[in-house]
Design an enzyme around this catalytic site. Structure first.
Site, PDB file in Angstrom:
ATOM      1  N   HIS A  65      -1.521   3.988   0.212  1.00  9.02           N
ATOM      2  CA  HIS A  65      -0.587   2.864   0.168  1.00  9.02           C
ATOM      3  C   HIS A  65      -0.478   2.304  -1.234  1.00  9.02           C
ATOM      4  CE1 HIS A  65      -2.149  -1.260  -0.416  1.00  9.02           C
ATOM      5  NE2 HIS A  65      -3.306  -0.787  -0.009  1.00  9.02           N
ATOM      6  N   CYS A  66       0.649   1.661  -1.487  1.00  8.44           N
ATOM      7  CA  CYS A  66       0.895   0.996  -2.763  1.00  8.44           C
ATOM      8  C   CYS A  66       1.648  -0.298  -2.463  1.00  8.44           C
ATOM      9  CB  CYS A  66       1.677   1.904  -3.713  1.00  8.44           C
ATOM     10  SG  CYS A  66       3.313   2.375  -3.105  1.00  8.44           S
ATOM     11  N   ALA A  67       2.465  -0.758  -3.391  1.00 10.29           N
ATOM     12  CA  ALA A  67       3.200  -2.004  -3.168  1.00 10.29           C
ATOM     13  C   ALA A  67       4.392  -1.800  -2.225  1.00 10.29           C
ATOM     14  CB  ALA A  67       3.676  -2.584  -4.497  1.00 10.29           C
ATOM     15  N   GLY A  69       5.692   1.816  -1.451  1.00 10.79           N
ATOM     16  CA  GLY A  69       5.779   3.185  -0.945  1.00 10.79           C
ATOM     17  C   GLY A  69       6.117   4.204  -2.013  1.00 10.79           C
ATOM     18  N   ILE A  94       2.220  -2.377   0.934  1.00  9.34           N
ATOM     19  CA  ILE A  94       1.590  -3.650   1.289  1.00  9.34           C
ATOM     20  C   ILE A  94       2.646  -4.703   1.624  1.00  9.34           C
ATOM     21  CG2 ILE A  94       1.365  -4.569  -1.046  1.00  9.34           C
ATOM     22  CD1 ILE A  94      -1.447  -5.586  -0.236  1.00  9.34           C
TER      23      ILE A  94
END
Length: 173
Positions: A65-67, A69, A94
């Site tokens: 996961h990141c901010a 995608g 997120i």
């Protein structure tokens, strides 16, 4: 080499985490992870993803996961280049986790580096305009230089201001 990228939504990820079936790997930069993170997520920034060893998932599904995608999709491509047939990432990152009403852990530490860049660049651009009107037109050059730097950062994906800000003592981990 290409593999299959699977998406998981925030609700299904929460269920998998609660059941101990998922190892969540945050590929945002360390300062972002320190500032705000999904509970239980391990950190392995995309900037180190190609060279760092992956944590042992011990039979659990590895979810990236990141901010939003975008970086987790890039991390999945690295996994495919390493020979993985498939990878899973949190759809929407997120941001989607928070939109689903799921909690995050907040940490102490500096603001994420890109927010620092926005604050400094905005301040310098505004100062250039104000000083250009109030003091001397030559100060408009300051706003132009900041704009050119932002254009270069967007075009190349490399931000000189971020690199400089990372050298400040409060940004060193």
């Amino acid at each position: 080499m290409s593999g299959h990228l699977r998406e998981i939504d925030a609700g299904a990820l929460k269920t998998g985490l609660d059941r101990g079936q998922v190892l969540l790997l945050d590929v945002r930069e360390a300062d972002e992870h320190a500032h705000e993170r999904i509970p239980g997520a391990a950190s392995l920034p995309l900037s180190r993803f190609e060279t760092a060893p992956l944590p042992d998932s011990a039979g659990r599904t590895l979810v990236l996961h990141c901010a939003s995608g975008a970086r987790s999709t890039k991390a999945a491509q690295v996994l495919f280049a390493r020979g993985a047939a498939e990878a899973t990432h949190l759809k929407g990152g997120i941001a989607a986790w928070k939109k689903a009403g799921l909690g995050v852990q907040s940490g102490k530490g500096p603001l994420p580096i890109m927010r620092q860049v926005q604050i400094v660049a905005g301040s310098l651009a505004l100062a250039g305009v104000v000083l250009g009107f109030a003091v001397h037109p030559g100060f408009f050059v300051l706003s132009g230089v900041v704009g050119a730097g932002l254009l270069q950062a967007g075009a190349t994906g490399s931000c000189m201001m971020a690199a400089l800000l990372m050298k400040l003592p409060y940004n060193r981990a």
